[in-house]
Scaffold this active site. Structure first.
Site, PDB file in Angstrom:
ATOM      1  N   ASN A 184      43.328 -24.501  10.109  1.00 34.02           N
ATOM      2  CA  ASN A 184      43.033 -25.854  10.608  1.00 34.02           C
ATOM      3  C   ASN A 184      42.447 -26.783   9.538  1.00 34.02           C
ATOM      4  OD1 ASN A 184      40.766 -24.226  10.714  1.00 34.02           O
ATOM      5  ND2 ASN A 184      39.926 -25.215  12.522  1.00 34.02           N
ATOM      6  N   LYS A 203      42.948 -15.233   0.369  1.00 35.58           N
ATOM      7  CA  LYS A 203      44.228 -15.234   1.090  1.00 35.58           C
ATOM      8  C   LYS A 203      44.189 -16.337   2.139  1.00 35.58           C
ATOM      9  CE  LYS A 203      45.739 -13.461   4.791  1.00 35.58           C
ATOM     10  NZ  LYS A 203      46.572 -14.568   5.299  1.00 35.58           N
ATOM     11  N   GLY A 247      38.134 -17.445  10.924  1.00 35.69           N
ATOM     12  CA  GLY A 247      39.259 -17.218  11.824  1.00 35.69           C
ATOM     13  C   GLY A 247      38.774 -16.891  13.222  1.00 35.69           C
ATOM     14  N   SER A 248      39.614 -16.184  13.966  1.00 37.32           N
ATOM     15  CA  SER A 248      39.306 -15.924  15.382  1.00 37.32           C
ATOM     16  C   SER A 248      38.359 -14.727  15.536  1.00 37.32           C
ATOM     17  CB  SER A 248      40.604 -15.645  16.124  1.00 37.32           C
ATOM     18  OG  SER A 248      41.200 -14.475  15.591  1.00 37.32           O
ATOM     19  N   VAL A 249      37.782 -14.601  16.708  1.00 40.21           N
ATOM     20  CA  VAL A 249      36.865 -13.487  16.972  1.00 40.21           C
ATOM     21  C   VAL A 249      37.580 -12.130  16.865  1.00 40.21           C
ATOM     22  CG1 VAL A 249      35.323 -12.431  18.685  1.00 40.21           C
ATOM     23  CG2 VAL A 249      35.311 -14.918  18.356  1.00 40.21           C
ATOM     24  N   PRO A 250      38.769 -11.952  17.483  1.00 40.23           N
ATOM     25  CA  PRO A 250      39.394 -10.620  17.379  1.00 40.23           C
ATOM     26  C   PRO A 250      39.662 -10.208  15.924  1.00 40.23           C
ATOM     27  CG  PRO A 250      40.504 -11.944  19.051  1.00 40.23           C
ATOM     28  CD  PRO A 250      39.528 -12.858  18.368  1.00 40.23           C
ATOM     29  N   GLU A 309      32.962 -16.709   9.992  1.00 36.91           N
ATOM     30  CA  GLU A 309      32.938 -18.030  10.646  1.00 36.91           C
ATOM     31  C   GLU A 309      34.016 -17.992  11.716  1.00 36.91           C
ATOM     32  OE1 GLU A 309      30.959 -20.559  10.237  1.00 36.91           O
ATOM     33  OE2 GLU A 309      29.907 -20.045   8.403  1.00 36.91           O
ATOM     34  N   CYS A 369      36.938 -25.580  15.196  1.00 36.68           N
ATOM     35  CA  CYS A 369      36.139 -24.482  15.749  1.00 36.68           C
ATOM     36  C   CYS A 369      34.908 -24.962  16.498  1.00 36.68           C
ATOM     37  CB  CYS A 369      35.719 -23.555  14.620  1.00 36.68           C
ATOM     38  SG  CYS A 369      34.944 -24.436  13.249  1.00 36.68           S
ATOM     39  N   GLU A 388      38.317 -20.304  24.280  1.00 31.56           N
ATOM     40  CA  GLU A 388      38.601 -21.299  23.236  1.00 31.56           C
ATOM     41  C   GLU A 388      40.090 -21.659  23.314  1.00 31.56           C
ATOM     42  OE1 GLU A 388      38.693 -20.031  19.075  1.00 31.56           O
ATOM     43  OE2 GLU A 388      37.687 -21.882  18.512  1.00 31.56           O
ATOM     44  N   GLU A 403      27.562 -20.810   6.109  1.00 33.33           N
ATOM     45  CA  GLU A 403      28.146 -21.502   4.952  1.00 33.33           C
ATOM     46  C   GLU A 403      27.392 -22.806   4.782  1.00 33.33           C
ATOM     47  OE1 GLU A 403      32.445 -21.529   5.746  1.00 33.33           O
ATOM     48  OE2 GLU A 403      32.576 -19.667   4.612  1.00 33.33           O
TER      49      GLU A 403
HETATM   50  P1  NAD Z   1      43.237 -15.725  12.930  1.00 37.90           P
HETATM   51  O1  NAD Z   1      42.084 -14.839  13.224  1.00 37.90           O
HETATM   52  O2  NAD Z   1      44.493 -15.496  13.682  1.00 37.90           O
HETATM   53  O3  NAD Z   1      43.636 -15.632  11.383  1.00 37.90           O
HETATM   54  C1  NAD Z   1      42.713 -15.950  10.362  1.00 37.90           C
HETATM   55  C2  NAD Z   1      43.126 -15.284   9.069  1.00 37.90           C
HETATM   56  O4  NAD Z   1      42.976 -13.878   9.198  1.00 37.90           O
HETATM   57  C3  NAD Z   1      44.578 -15.514   8.659  1.00 37.90           C
HETATM   58  O5  NAD Z   1      44.610 -15.780   7.290  1.00 37.90           O
HETATM   59  C4  NAD Z   1      45.242 -14.183   8.968  1.00 37.90           C
HETATM   60  O6  NAD Z   1      46.369 -13.919   8.178  1.00 37.90           O
HETATM   61  C5  NAD Z   1      44.118 -13.224   8.650  1.00 37.90           C
HETATM   62  N1  NAD Z   1      44.176 -11.888   9.247  1.00 37.90           N
HETATM   63  C6  NAD Z   1      44.816 -11.485  10.372  1.00 37.90           C
HETATM   64  N2  NAD Z   1      44.579 -10.175  10.584  1.00 37.90           N
HETATM   65  C7  NAD Z   1      43.770  -9.749   9.588  1.00 37.90           C
HETATM   66  C8  NAD Z   1      43.163  -8.499   9.286  1.00 37.90           C
HETATM   67  N3  NAD Z   1      43.342  -7.417  10.029  1.00 37.90           N
HETATM   68  N4  NAD Z   1      42.372  -8.423   8.185  1.00 37.90           N
HETATM   69  C9  NAD Z   1      42.148  -9.522   7.414  1.00 37.90           C
HETATM   70  N5  NAD Z   1      42.711 -10.717   7.662  1.00 37.90           N
HETATM   71  C10 NAD Z   1      43.504 -10.838   8.735  1.00 37.90           C
HETATM   72  O7  NAD Z   1      42.712 -17.214  13.118  1.00 37.90           O
HETATM   73  P2  NAD Z   1      43.522 -18.577  12.992  1.00 37.90           P
HETATM   74  O8  NAD Z   1      44.448 -18.700  14.164  1.00 37.90           O
HETATM   75  O9  NAD Z   1      44.086 -18.717  11.646  1.00 37.90           O
HETATM   76  O10 NAD Z   1      42.349 -19.658  13.105  1.00 37.90           O
HETATM   77  C11 NAD Z   1      41.867 -20.128  14.316  1.00 37.90           C
HETATM   78  C12 NAD Z   1      40.512 -19.544  14.610  1.00 37.90           C
HETATM   79  O11 NAD Z   1      39.641 -19.780  13.512  1.00 37.90           O
HETATM   80  C13 NAD Z   1      39.840 -20.205  15.808  1.00 37.90           C
HETATM   81  O12 NAD Z   1      39.241 -19.226  16.615  1.00 37.90           O
HETATM   82  C14 NAD Z   1      38.782 -21.098  15.166  1.00 37.90           C
HETATM   83  O13 NAD Z   1      37.697 -21.381  16.004  1.00 37.90           O
HETATM   84  C15 NAD Z   1      38.397 -20.294  13.976  1.00 37.90           C
HETATM   85  N6  NAD Z   1      37.776 -21.154  12.936  1.00 37.90           N
HETATM   86  C16 NAD Z   1      36.436 -21.041  12.714  1.00 37.90           C
HETATM   87  C17 NAD Z   1      35.806 -21.866  11.777  1.00 37.90           C
HETATM   88  C18 NAD Z   1      34.316 -21.765  11.521  1.00 37.90           C
HETATM   89  O14 NAD Z   1      33.856 -22.285  10.508  1.00 37.90           O
HETATM   90  N7  NAD Z   1      33.542 -21.143  12.396  1.00 37.90           N
HETATM   91  C19 NAD Z   1      36.558 -22.782  11.056  1.00 37.90           C
HETATM   92  C20 NAD Z   1      37.925 -22.852  11.286  1.00 37.90           C
HETATM   93  C21 NAD Z   1      38.528 -22.032  12.234  1.00 37.90           C
END
Ligand code: NAD
Length: 517
Positions: free
Chosen positions: A177, A200, A252-255, A274, A308, A410, A487
């Site tokens: 995003n 990455k 990225g996402s929680v999972p 984050e 986020c 979310e 951060e």
């Molecule tokens: P995502 O978790 O699907 O992917 C994030 C990253 O993780 C990608 O680069 C993906 O390739 C990588 N990834 C996937 N599986 C992995 C693994 N097993 N090991 C290591 N890396 C792996 O998230 P997304 O769809 O890209 O982003 C959206 C999410 O990010 C939302 O939940 C949003 O709230 C969150 N977000 C949080 C912040 C913050 O600062 N808190 C900022 C931006 C986005």
């Protein structure tokens, strides 16, 4: 040790370093990895990913997926240069980060356009994002010379030194995003502290991390200090599991955060996460309605709602509910959905079709659970080359209940759920009734109430009478499932360093009765 003359000439050349910008690629073109100071193809790859340009729904670029050999190559490159980079003074490292900041400002328009191609967000927002990257490099460039340890006097003239040491190679993984901003928020403080980095980016937005790498090289950062490898989750996992990576920094996402934290646990690595949010925005009956409406727009509809920290649970006091809804819906309907490159566009394209469909499924579930969609929540078909993009009209949903799917989860799209409340205590309890804890806000003219409620909300950032403002001077990060670590701000220095204590005994060793003459 440098002689004084050498020292001053070195400082002077650093300060006057000319910004040339020859090495920045301004078109969407590979190679897409950046290792050991240059763009390169991965030394092994397991296929490629077709990256879609959100605005038009067409392939933007095809990017090879890095395999284990390439991950090893990038980590080895970062590890190889670590002793050199860490030995520079903080001032020397900082000057290079400042030079990178200047290059970004000079090329703001071109880099912002790359970000629009990558994300589909409106150009004015991309300019804000890229400016914030320059701000972060400037801030941590300035802070770098001030990252110092401690001298602790002890008994009898003995003393201890507590050194702030870099960790080594940092492995960063980012979301789509805010592609360049997410990357810079990690890289700027990490490099300021003397670490090196392998990043990455998200598979959906591979472009501007490589631009950042070119800029850092142009600014004089040695080859290998910052490397980019492209790929999907598997490549991210290889980086996170690499034994020579000292710390993981993930957005990225929680999972996925759970997986990254598991990898960190298995390798006994530090980790910053984050993650997502479902933040509350509480609007009291004495709030300035116009300001509250402006903030609710910022809290829900920036970057097509893909933020986020968005305040997607909008709690409005019953006494002003009708007036607020009238103004909020009117303002939402004035948002202009269109070509992200047009100056007057306020709503661009959703990142990709699957995500758009997921967002729309929340609208369907909200209706099924009895909510009312007052406006938006539909795909808007644009004409010409934009016909392939997924443009969604921002949605305002009322008659919401706290246990509805759209209110609990979310959505990560332009969907604002509006809820009514009667008392402060009720608003706070309902605001905190979530596993997330990234952000929140309170709108009121009563400063005591504003501060009291801000203190009661379980989240890492609370705004009083505004929303979604960030600045590098203050920490950002989540409570509860929204993350680990912070951060930005001085706080982040502790997340990219470790301390080493050296005791110095100035007298004889006193070991009590253990030693008999
Ligand atoms: P995502 O978790 O699907 O992917 C994030 C990253 O993780 C990608 O680069 C993906 O390739 C990588 N990834 C996937 N599986 C992995 C693994 N097993 N090991 C290591 N890396 C792996 O998230 P997304 O769809 O890209 O982003 C959206 C999410 O990010 C939302 O939940 C949003 O709230 C969150 N977000 C949080 C912040 C913050 O600062 N808190 C900022 C931006 C986005």
């Amino acid at each position: 040790m440098l002689k004084a003359t050498e020292y001053f000439s070195k400082m002077a050349s650093g300060l006057s370093s000319r910004v040339i910008n020859r090495g920045i690629t301004r078109t969407i073109t590979g190679p897409w990895n950046y290792v050991a100071g240059k763009r390169c193809e991965p030394c092994d790859s397991s296929g490629s990913m077709k990256v879609t340009e959100p605005a038009v729904g067409q392939v933007l670029c095809e990017v090879p997926i890095s395999g284990l050999a390439e991950v090893n190559h990038a980590v080895a490159s970062a590890r190889g240069v670590f002793p050199t980079w860490r030995k520079l003074s903080g001032r020397e490292r900082g000057q290079k980060l400042m030079a990178a900041s200047r290059i970004i400002r000079e090329n703001l328009e071109d880099i912002s356009k790359l970000e629009v191609h990558d994300t589909g967000k409106p150009i004015w927002e991309a300019r804000v994002d890229i400016t914030s990257c320059a701000d972060a490099l400037e801030y941590y460039g300035g802070l770098a010379p001030a990252i110092v340890g401690q001298y602790v006097p002890l008994h009898g003239g003995s003393f201890a030194m507590v050194q702030k040491e870099p960790l080594g190679v940092i492995g960063g993984v980012g979301a789509w995003n805010f592609p360049m901003q997410t990357c810079v928020w990690k890289v700027a403080p990490a490099l300021a502290c003397g670490n090196t980095f392998v990043y990455k980016p998200s598979q959906f937005t591979p472009v501007t991390a490589v631009t950042l790498a070119e800029i850092l090289t142009e600014a004089g950062v040695p080859a290998g200090v910052f490397n980019v490898i492209q790929g999907e989750g598997e490549t991210g996992a290889m980086l996170c599991n690499h034994p020579d990576v000292a710390k993981l920094s993930f957005t990225g996402s929680v999972p996925t955060g759970v997986k990254v934290m598991t990898a960190a646990a298995q390798g006994i690595k530090l980790v910053t996460l984050e993650l997502g949010g479902k933040s509350p925005l509480i609007i009291f009956e004495d709030a300035d309605i116009e300001n509250a409406v402006k903030a609710t727009l910022m809290a829900n509809f920036l970057s097509q709602g893909q933020v986020c920290s968005n305040g997607t649970r909008v709690f409005v006091h019953r006494r002003i509910y009708n007036e607020f809804i009238k103004c909020f819906v009117a303002a939402t309907q004035k948002l202009k959905i269109g070509d992200p490159f047009a100056e007057d566009t306020t709503v661009g394209a959703t990142i990709h079709e699957d995500h758009a469909k997921k967002v729309l499924s929340y609208i369907t579930s909200a209706r099924e659970e009895g909510a009312t969609v007052l406006c938006g929540g539909e795909r808007v078909m644009l004409e010409g080359k934009l016909a392939g993009g997924w443009y969604l009209s921002p949605a305002v949903i009322t008659d919401c209940k706290d246990d509805m799917k759209v209110v609990k989860e979310e959505v990560f799209g332009s969907v604002a759920s509006v809820l009514q409340f009667d008392s402060e205590e009720e608003a706070v309890n309902r605001a905190n009734n979530t596993d997330f804890g990234l952000a929140g806000a309170v709108f009121t003219k009563d400063i005591q109430r504003g501060y009291r409620v801000a203190n009661a909300i379980e989240a890492g950032t609370i705004w009083i009478n505004t929303y979604n403002l960030y600045t590098n001077e203050v920490p950002f990060g989540g409570y509860k499932h929204s993350g680990v670590g912070r951060e930005n701000g001085h706080a982040v220095i502790d997340y990219f360093t470790q301390s080493r204590t050296i005791y110095v005994e100035m007298g004889d060793v006193d070991c009590g009765p253990l030693y008999q003459d």
